[in-house]
Design an enzyme around this catalytic site. Structure first.
Site: not given
Length: 310
Positions: A46, A50, A77, A177
């Site tokens: 992740r 990001h 974040n 996911h």
């Protein structure tokens, strides 16, 4: 011999002479961190995503600001798990011992993201390298650049297209996911306040909805988290897509991929054919790793991933 490289181009063997063992050094550090906590896997993956979606893959997400106004401090974040940051810091320290001042934090994050996929049972792939670390990290630049859990297909496609990623890439990257978790606040509206006619989102499998209500009662502690893949939460596989077909997507932005007929055939394909998913995921990860990269004389090679050199 200097090999000519086009603007912003990355190459797999970028460190062949300056730090030939970089990938094994990073992999060892990631593996050690993983042995301490499973969260290393979703957290690192992740973190890479990001980072790349805000100012490109330049490790700007890693910067710590004394004023709490860096990229990592933005509301979108603050839920990034500390284990991802720690993985990169530990890997960088190990690389610095062997090759001081040669390897960027951005490249270390890209390698680590591949390594965690492999550790969780996902496909391996070669990582293109040659990124340099960015010189700007501002919380204000994050707004509007990351997908939200409430997004529909059109909104998802738009934000991914800004980063040169197709609908197919977006669906494959959503497959991350298959590991990791989300906090109740990110999906509680699907359980308690979906619409005037129905408090529960009708696209949710009813048994699954009851399980989620038990895990996330209405005034639950905000730190409570729920697995994104309720079936095989610690394995990188295509079960995420099988869950969507069964109405067990946790976030609106997960389930919409199946309910929207424009993306449904891809979900069915990935649910039935793990090879198709793995191939699409590799393609998408390599494309993601090229987003907004700084190369050549742009940016810098940070000594400490959490601070600019000067």
């Amino acid at each position: 011999m200097i090999i000519g490289r086009g603007e912003g181009q990355l190459v797999e063997n970028f460190y062949r002479s300056s730090c030939p063992n970089v990938e094994s050094i990073v992999q060892q550090a990631v593996s050690t961190k993983f042995s301490q906590t499973f969260t290393t896997i979703p957290a690192t993956l992740r973190l890479f995503f990001h980072d790349c979606f805000v100012q490109g893959c330049d490790a700007s997400i890693m910067i710590a600001s004394p004023n709490n106004d860096a990229e990592k401090d933005a509301p979108d974040n603050t839920s990034l798990a500390g284990d991802g940051f720690d993985t990169v810091v530990k890997a960088k320290q190990a690389v610095e011992q062997a090759c001081p001042g040669k390897v960027s934090c951005a490249d270390i994050l890209a390698i680590a993201a591949r390594d965690v996929v492999v550790l969780a049972g996902g496909p391996s792939f070669n990582v293109e390298l040659g990124r340099r670390d960015g010189l700007i990290s501002q919380a204000s630049l994050v707004t509007g650049n990351l997908p939200e859990p409430t997004f529909n297909l059109n909104q998802l496609n738009t934000i991914f297209a800004k980063n040169n990623l197709s609908q197919n890439d977006m669906i494959a990257l959503s497959g991350a996911h298959t590991v990791g978790f989300s906090h109740c606040s990110r999906f509680s509206d699907r359980l308690y306040s979906f619409s005037s006619s129905s408090s529960v989102d009708p696209s949710l499998n009813s048994t699954y909805a009851q399980q989620l209500e038990a895990a996330c009662p209405q005034n639950v502690d905000p730190s409570i988290a729920v697995d994104l893949d309720p079936v095989t939460p610690r394995t990188f596989d295509n079960v995420y897509y099988q869950n969507l077909v069964a109405g067990k997507g946790l976030l609106t932005s997960d389930q919409v991929l199946y309910t929207d007929l424009a993306s449904q055939p891809t979900i069915v394909d990935f649910a039935n054919n793990p090879g198709d998913f793995n191939g699409a995921f590799i393609t998408a990860m390599r494309k993601l790793g090229r987003v907004g990269v700084k190369t050549g004389k742009d940016g810098e090679i940070r000594t400490d991933c959490t601070a600019f050199n000067s």
